[in-house]
Design an enzyme around this catalytic site. Structure first.
Site, mmCIF file in Angstrom:
data_model
loop_
_atom_site.group_PDB
_atom_site.id
_atom_site.type_symbol
_atom_site.label_atom_id
_atom_site.label_comp_id
_atom_site.label_asym_id
_atom_site.label_seq_id
_atom_site.Cartn_x
_atom_site.Cartn_y
_atom_site.Cartn_z
ATOM 1 N N VAL A 73 0.850 -1.186 0.000
ATOM 2 C CA VAL A 73 0.000 0.000 0.000
ATOM 3 C C VAL A 73 0.886 1.236 0.000
ATOM 4 C CG1 VAL A 73 -1.785 1.282 1.240
ATOM 5 C CG2 VAL A 73 -1.818 -1.221 1.260
ATOM 6 N N LYS A 94 -3.477 0.465 -3.252
ATOM 7 C CA LYS A 94 -3.012 -0.903 -3.014
ATOM 8 C C LYS A 94 -2.789 -1.628 -4.333
ATOM 9 C CE LYS A 94 -4.099 -5.159 -0.533
ATOM 10 N NZ LYS A 94 -4.918 -5.750 0.534
ATOM 11 N N ASP A 191 -9.198 -11.542 8.266
ATOM 12 C CA ASP A 191 -7.810 -11.280 8.694
ATOM 13 C C ASP A 191 -7.778 -10.118 9.695
ATOM 14 O OD1 ASP A 191 -5.079 -11.798 8.764
ATOM 15 O OD2 ASP A 191 -4.629 -10.595 6.985
#
Lengths: 340, 242
Positions: A73, A94, A191
């Site tokens: 990123v 990103k 995540d």
């Protein structure tokens, strides 16, 4: 391998558009200059050597913000926004790593992340701007709001003993609210970890749905990340069923967020950052202590959320939030009082 | 070449003659009195990510505060990166060798104070009074063999795996940084470099280069010398001179 001295003789190539004739799709923005040039000279990232300084004729790459196994990123300056006088023309951008970008469905995975994030409209979920492809270098990328602040892993480094309740609740409640909202929309994050939560100047933001998934019937047609071919996690925050069977459900997010909350409250990861399967086999759950600064009413909910077995992890993000705000109807049996 | 106040500096990195990727990175910030070299851990996926994260993050540190505050800021930033690289990275199930790490050597200077912060085998040298001093001590198995088993440098170099690092950012749960503070004298010259540079060069060659008046000349001499050799590894150097 390019030598940065040759490509970057005056140290400015990283922070300004190239001085030579701009390509035709770049003409409109060629006059845009950085308002705050950085005096620092950094060597150019070689892994992204095939990536141009300006993507899609519009986004000028300025600095690496974060990188991981799959993507990187950057902070980028939107030259078009700047051309129109936008006072804050910066975005986060990103791209997938070169290695990963070569796999055939890499762009689809990135699009899925974009689509899942866009689907969620919540103050505590990062906002995405767009999905783009730079046709010249054949790289897909996402643009997002640029957050300024600290990620929770940075915060934990600065506050190694954890946070007192007054501060903790200002992070935990919005975080649980964002997660409850996402789950309510049928979106699993996949995540959750300290580095994927930002304490920004505009509040808490949950981000990086790169390993996320929409539940059956939500966003039909969206390519799903195949966990059989592509299974990824962060070892200290992945629930046992994810590590063992690649099973991703809202319950895995609950385990992960509970690890984050425990760590914020005490400064220590509940299971010494061990993979949950190992922590389970070593029976670390048995000796788990409530963080001293966490109000007592929060502990039953947090302990339940940290259960290794999905059957025992019988709590939702919304129920956790309610337990933390003190407006809980969970667990229901506590409501049953003797009548005398 | 950058000139600020009385500090001039020059920096360069090169992939070398064998490696396809360059996993080294540098930061040259004379305006802030900060220079850094980072060498991504070879053989691991994403070594370049680690070294790039280090230089990019150190470049963003706040400028305000006194020397001691800034030194604390550098150390805190490196401890955070150790966590970020060691505990926060998403791991792909297919790739179990997912350690991502990097050496670091940073030099912070303000007026007549300097501090060198390091982990791993990237080095900081000082050229003072026609003599070369190695300010940093490698965190490598080789150095450990010299220190603990009283081997000489040649024996240690012959030891298999002697190049292995004993410390690096991202390599272990706890990072221990080493810090050396010193007073700066007029005429001092500093060199920060990765092992790819110093391994191909003798101390005499390093000294001769640093005795040259301009950092850019010193840098050119260092790279000319190193690239005449095998240059199997990536090489990076930053030369700073008063």
């Amino acid at each position: 391998m390019t030598d940065p001295l040759q490509t970057d003789p005056d140290g400015q190539a990283l922070v300004a558009p190239p001085d030579d004739d701009p390509p035709s799709d770049f003409t409109y923005y060629a006059f845009a200059q950085s308002k705050n040039r950085e005096p620092a000279r950094l060597s150019a990232p070689s892994a992204f050597s095939t990536m141009p300084d300006v993507l899609a004729g519009r986004y000028c790459i300025e600095r690496l913000l974060g990188a991981g196994g799959m993507g990187a990123v950057y902070r980028a300056r939107d030259l078009l926004a700047q051309q129109y006088g936008d006072p804050d023309p910066y975005v986060a951008l990103k791209v997938l790593n070169e290695d990963f970008a070569e796999s055939p469905d890499a762009s689809a995975v990135l699009y899925s992340e974009f689509c899942l994030t866009r689907y969620l409209r919540h103050d505590n979920v990062l906002r995405v701007h767009g999905f783009h492809v730079d046709t010249a270098c054949e790289r897909a990328f996402i643009t997002m709001e640029l957050m300024r602040g600290l990620t929770l892993d940075q915060l934990l480094c600065e506050r190694p003993l954890g946070l007192p309740w007054q501060e903790l609740r200002q992070i935990v409640l919005p975080l649980l609210d964002a997660l409850a909202y996402a789950h309510g929309c049928g979106v699993i994050h996949g995540d959750v970890k300290p580095s994927n939560v930002m304490l920004s100047e505009n509040g808490v933001r949950l981000f990086d749905f790169g390993l996320g998934r929409a539940e059956e019937g939500v966003l039909p047609g969206l390519p799903h990340l195949s966990r059989e071919r592509f299974n990824a996690w962060t070892p200290g925050y992945a629930a046992p069923e994810l590590l063992e069977y690649g099973q991703l459900s809202a319950s895995a997010d609950i385990y992960a967020v509970a690890c984050v909350i425990y760590e914020l409250a005490s400064g220590k990861h509940p299971f010494r950052h061990l993979p949950s399967t190992q922590a389970r086999d070593e029976h670390l759950h048995v000796g788990l202590q409530a963080p001293a600064r966490l109000p007592k009413r929060c502990w039953p909910a947090l302990r339940t959320a940290l259960a290794f077995d999905t059957g025992d992890r019988a709590i939702t993000a919304g129920q956790m939030r309610d337990a933390f705000t003190g407006s809980s109807s969970w667990p229901w049996y506590r409501k049953i009082r003797p009548s005398w | 070449m950058a000139v600020v106040g009385h500090w001039r500096s020059a920096a360069r990195t090169h992939a070398g003659k064998v490696r396809e990727r360059n996993e080294d990175a540098f930061l040259e910030c004379p305006e802030q009195g900060l220079w850094v070299v980072a060498d991504g851990m070879g053989g691991h996926q994403g070594g370049d990510i680690a070294s790039q994260m280090i230089v990019a993050s150190l470049a963003e540190l706040p400028l305000h505060g006194n020397f001691d505050d800034r030194l604390i800021g550098i150390r805190r930033c490196l401890h955070w990166l150790n966590r970020r690289l060691g505990q926060e990275l998403t791991v792909n199930a297919g790739r179990q060798d997912s350690i991502i790490g990097s050496t670091v050597v940073a030099l912070l200077m303000e007026e007549n104070r300097a501090a060198c912060v390091w982990a791993g085998d990237s080095r900081c040298y000082l050229w003072r009074g026609q003599r070369l001093y190695q300010l940093s001590r490698d965190h490598s198995l080789q150095q450990q063999l010299i220190d603990e088993r009283q081997m000489n440098a040649r024996q240690a170099r012959a030891h298999p795996g002697g190049h292995a690092l004993t410390r690096a950012v991202g390599a272990a749960e706890q990072l221990t940084l080493e810090v050396l503070e010193l007073e700066v004298f007029a005429g001092d010259a500093f060199l920060l470099c990765s092992d790819g540079l110093y391994q191909g060069l003798s101390s005499d060659a390093l000294g001769h280069a640093l005795s040259l008046a301009l950092p850019a000349m010193a840098l050119k001499r260092l790279f000319d010398d190193a690239l005449r050799g095998a240059a199997r590894d990536n090489l990076t150097a930053v030369v700073i001179r008063g």
